[in-house]
Design an enzyme around this catalytic site. Structure first.
Site, short mmCIF file in Angstrom:
data_model
loop_
_atom_site.label_atom_id
_atom_site.label_comp_id
_atom_site.label_asym_id
_atom_site.label_seq_id
_atom_site.Cartn_x
_atom_site.Cartn_y
_atom_site.Cartn_z
N ASP A 154 55.92 -84.94 58.03
CA ASP A 154 56.35 -86.07 57.19
C ASP A 154 57.69 -86.63 57.68
O ASP A 154 58.40 -85.99 58.47
CB ASP A 154 56.47 -85.55 55.75
CG ASP A 154 56.27 -86.63 54.70
OD1 ASP A 154 56.31 -87.82 55.05
OD2 ASP A 154 56.11 -86.27 53.52
N ASP A 186 50.60 -93.24 50.54
CA ASP A 186 50.74 -92.43 49.33
C ASP A 186 49.98 -93.03 48.16
O ASP A 186 49.87 -92.40 47.11
CB ASP A 186 52.23 -92.31 48.95
CG ASP A 186 52.89 -91.17 49.71
OD1 ASP A 186 52.18 -90.37 50.33
OD2 ASP A 186 54.13 -91.08 49.66
#
Ligand code: DGJ
Length: 734
Positions: free
Chosen positions: A479, A549
């Site tokens: 990430d 997301d």
């Protein structure tokens, strides 16, 4: 596929079954562009394509050739500071303060295959026969600097890749202020520009506008390619649609700051530039040093946008993605992020994983919150050792228990970041990007580690190596949750600060490369607050990318539709999550959530223990369906059928390369009252073959010209239809 050099006319012709790319040595020794587009026969002389003739106010600095001005000439790599006053491809500052360059052709090399670029990702030719390459050598005699223009044409794809290297063969240091990877001059500008823009949770929405006289440009200044603009653009004829018409696609194999620019000049010609963003870039090049630009990927089609996308998909799947992500089916995974956030312990994780195993899941992924003091996002980043309060036997113990269930194991990392509240920051406060004496900005309460410094990357590598080595790891989600600001390296002298953005990305690539080489069995998935670094560069290391997301199915139709223009379905991280959806609050049934996530890597991001028995049975069936169909979905040809940006009902499909099997999916955003009956026209089928679907038989031409009737499957009623519905159709030839 071949590259021909015509000695007499000094012309190069790169061609394969689809495209021709013709360039020449200009009267002043620089390189000119003659043609790029549909394949044409080769011949000795295309020089009629270089038209000359003067215009008032045009300057002519070409030693006695009166009617030759660079401003009116289509070029391959135009310089700053000459008589061509359009946007240039490169700008070099020399030690005497001048920045005027004149690079002339000195020779070339043509060879089979393709060379790699040290330290940078690039497409590769596994077999020499897959591609042929040309290197053009240019030199500025006065300054003693050399430029090499690299071209590769692919045998089976309408694609040319380009890049540039600059070598300082003089005794003096020079400074590279701009080194674009590609410059392409086209003779007319009757095109529309298509970019893929967005934000967190709304990545890669297509935006189309007509090119007009002046500059159209997108860029990133955020230190990563970003969700705001993607390093992929399409330039298409106004009448081009998904299934017909001419278009060019241009991608940059790079994950840092970039710029893509189209300039239409006053004479109606088009210049196309793409490369590292020159804003914030200044690269001192010492005597004897060489600088390599990232690779640009250029594709052309006359078969519409679906065919353009398919070329990029094929290139990335065959010649960019490496290792396990290329050779093995993508595992169906279960990720705990939306189920638990950071609030978990080993027991709760094992319970979630066990239910996943029962459903048929193959890989369990432990997301953020397993390391250091990471119980919230104020602390822990930088300390890559297991939190033994949560995981008493560390990652080794957890991975063993997960493996014993018959599941593979993977976990989340964010190696480029650090929290103030971390052992790493306390020990090395100068390892972050930021200006001493000034406030350091925080994004998600974290700072960016200075990956332009080798010792920083080494430290993170050693930490990760230890934790990777302590467990049986099959997958890593990497990430990156904030953009770079106040880009200043405390380990770098004043002169080299302009190199930090690029050196940062080189540091990221070097860490990836070391980990990928040491752990070839790990499948990496990249992520940057969702799809904030979804680019060709990272696909070289991480074959899949968490797409967004926003896991709401209806939003995901748009995000995945937009993403598919430039990236293969096998690279699009897509999961079924819980409802009401965490990002939108929307409710969607479990079938529709899966019907969207199938067109990605596929997995779940919820606690399956919380489903009803009926839903859990549906999940088992979904996983079975995906196992049976993932190679078709991931490696077939993908077609966009109906856009969710323009229609209440959208659709897409995949067709196997042999056209024997296909899967079509359609999605309805909102129920309409008393609406018409609905059909969707399919694409890519064999018109003469009969396909069976849901007990009925259709000819391919029937489905492509008349369409598939989808009214009933989308539960469209006279009134009282259902919002957010979907349907899947599997077609198999008889
Ligand atoms: C952002 C990612 O996009 C999410 O999927 C999740 O991994 C969180 N970060 C964890 O902090």
């Amino acid at each position: 596929m071949c590259i021909i050099f015509h000695e007499d006319t000094k012309q190069f012709h790169l061609s394969n079954d689809w495209i021709s790319y013709i360039i020449n040595v200009l009267p002043n020794g620089e390189i000119g562009q003659l043609y790029f587009g549909k394949k044409v026969h080769d011949k000795d002389d295309f020089s009629y394509l270089r038209e000359s003739g003067m215009r008032p106010t045009v300057s002519c600095h070409t030693n006695g050739i009166d009617d030759f001005s660079l401003e009116l000439t289509r070029q391959e790599y135009p310089a700053f500071g000459t008589t061509d006053l359009r946007n240039e491809a490169f700008e070099i500052h020399y030690s005497d303060g001048s920045s005027v360059s004149h690079f002339v052709y000195t020779g070339h090399d043509i060879y089979s295959g393709k060379k790699a670029i040290a330290g940078l990702p690039s497409t590769y030719a596994e077999n020499e026969s897959d591609a042929q390459s040309l290197e053009l050598y240019l030199k500025d005699e006065l300054k003693g600097v050399k430029i090499t223009l690299f071209y590769t044409i692919w045998k089976d794809l309408p694609i040319i890749t380009r890049r540039v290297s600059v070598s300082n063969c003089s005794k003096n240091e020079i400074s590279l202020e701009k080194v674009m990877s590609i410059s392409l001059d086209m003779p007319d500008a009757d095109y529309e520009w298509m970019q893929f823009s967005g934000s967190w949770g709304r990545e890669r929405f297509p935006i189309v506008r007509k090119l007009e006289c002046g500059v159209t440009s997108i860029e990133s200044r955020r230190g990563h390619s970003s969700a705001v603009q993607n390093p992929f653009v399409i330039v298409k004829r106004p009448d081009t649609n998904e299934n017909q018409g001419a278009a060019m696609g241009l991608a940059l194999c790079y994950s840092g700051n970039f710029r893509a620019l189209a300039e239409v000049d006053t004479y109606g010609t088009l210049r196309f530039l793409m490369g590292i963003n020159p804003e914030g870039f200044s690269w001192p090049l010492g005597s004897g040093e060489t600088f390599d630009s990232p690779e640009a990927i250029l594709s052309w089609t006359d078969g519409g946008l679906n065919s353009l996308s398919q070329s990029f998909h094929d290139l990335y799947r065959e010649h960019l993605i490496r290792g396990k992500g290329k050779t093995e089916p993508r595992p169906i995974l279960l990720n705990n992020w939306e189920a638990t956030m950071m609030d978990f312990d080993e027991e709760s994780i094992l319970k979630i994983a066990a239910k996943g195993k029962e459903a048929g899941i193959e890989l369990f992924v432990l997301d953020d919150g397993w390391f250091g003091a990471r119980n919230d996002d104020y602390r822990g980043l930088g300390d890559w050792y297991a939190n033994t309060e949560k995981l008493p036997e560390g990652m080794g113990g957890l991975s063993r228990k997960i493996n014993e269930m018959g599941l593979d194991f993977g976990f989340w990392i964010e190696p480029e970041m650090v929290n103030e509240d971390s052992d790493l920051y306390r020990a090395h406060p100068d390892w972050v990007l930021g200006v001493p004496g000034r406030d350091k900005s925080l994004g998600r309460h974290q700072m960016v580690l200075d990956f332009s410094r080798k010792e920083v990357v080494d430290n993170i590598f050693e930490q990760l190596d230890k934790v990777f080595g302590s467990a049986n790891v099959s997958y890593i989600k990497w990430d990156m949750n904030r953009s770079i600001s106040e880009c200043f390296s405390m380990g770098t002298d004043a002169k080299h600060q302009g190199a930090v953005y690029h050196r940062y990305i080189l540091g990221v690539y070097s860490l990836y490369e070391r980990l990928v080489n040491k752990y070839p069995n790990i499948l990496f998935e990249s992520c940057a607050s969702g799809g904030g670094r979804f680019d060709a560069g990272l696909l070289y290391y991480a074959p899949q990318a968490w797409c967004s997301d926003d896991t709401d199915a209806m939003e995901r139709v748009k995000i995945q539709y937009g993403t598919s223009y430039g990236y293969p379905i096998s690279s699009i991280g897509a999961h079924v999550s819980a409802v009401p959806n965490q990002q939108t609050g929307r409710n969607c049934d479990i079938e529709t959530r899966a019907n969207v996530a199938y067109f990605g890597t596929f997995g779940y991001e919820l606690d399956l223990n919380h489903l009803s028995d009926e839903e859990f049975e549906a999940v088992k069936e979904q996983i079975k369906f995906m196992k049976e169909n993932r190679s078709l979905i991931h490696y077939g040809d993908f077609y966009r059928l109906q856009s969710p940006f323009e229609n209440n009902i959208s659709g897409w499909m995949v067709v196997s390369k042999d056209r024997k099997e296909a899967i079509m999916a359609c999605y309805q955003m909102l129920a309409d009252v008393c609406g018409g009956f609905k059909r969707i026209k399919l694409a890519g089928l064999d018109p003469d073959k009969e396909y069976e679907c849901n007990g009925k038989t259709y000819y391919g031409d029937e489905l492509m010209n008349i369409g598939m009737v989808v009214t009933k499957e989308l539960t469209l009623g006279v009134c009282g239809g259902v919002d957010h519905t979907s349907a899947i159709f599997k077609l198999v030839t008889k």
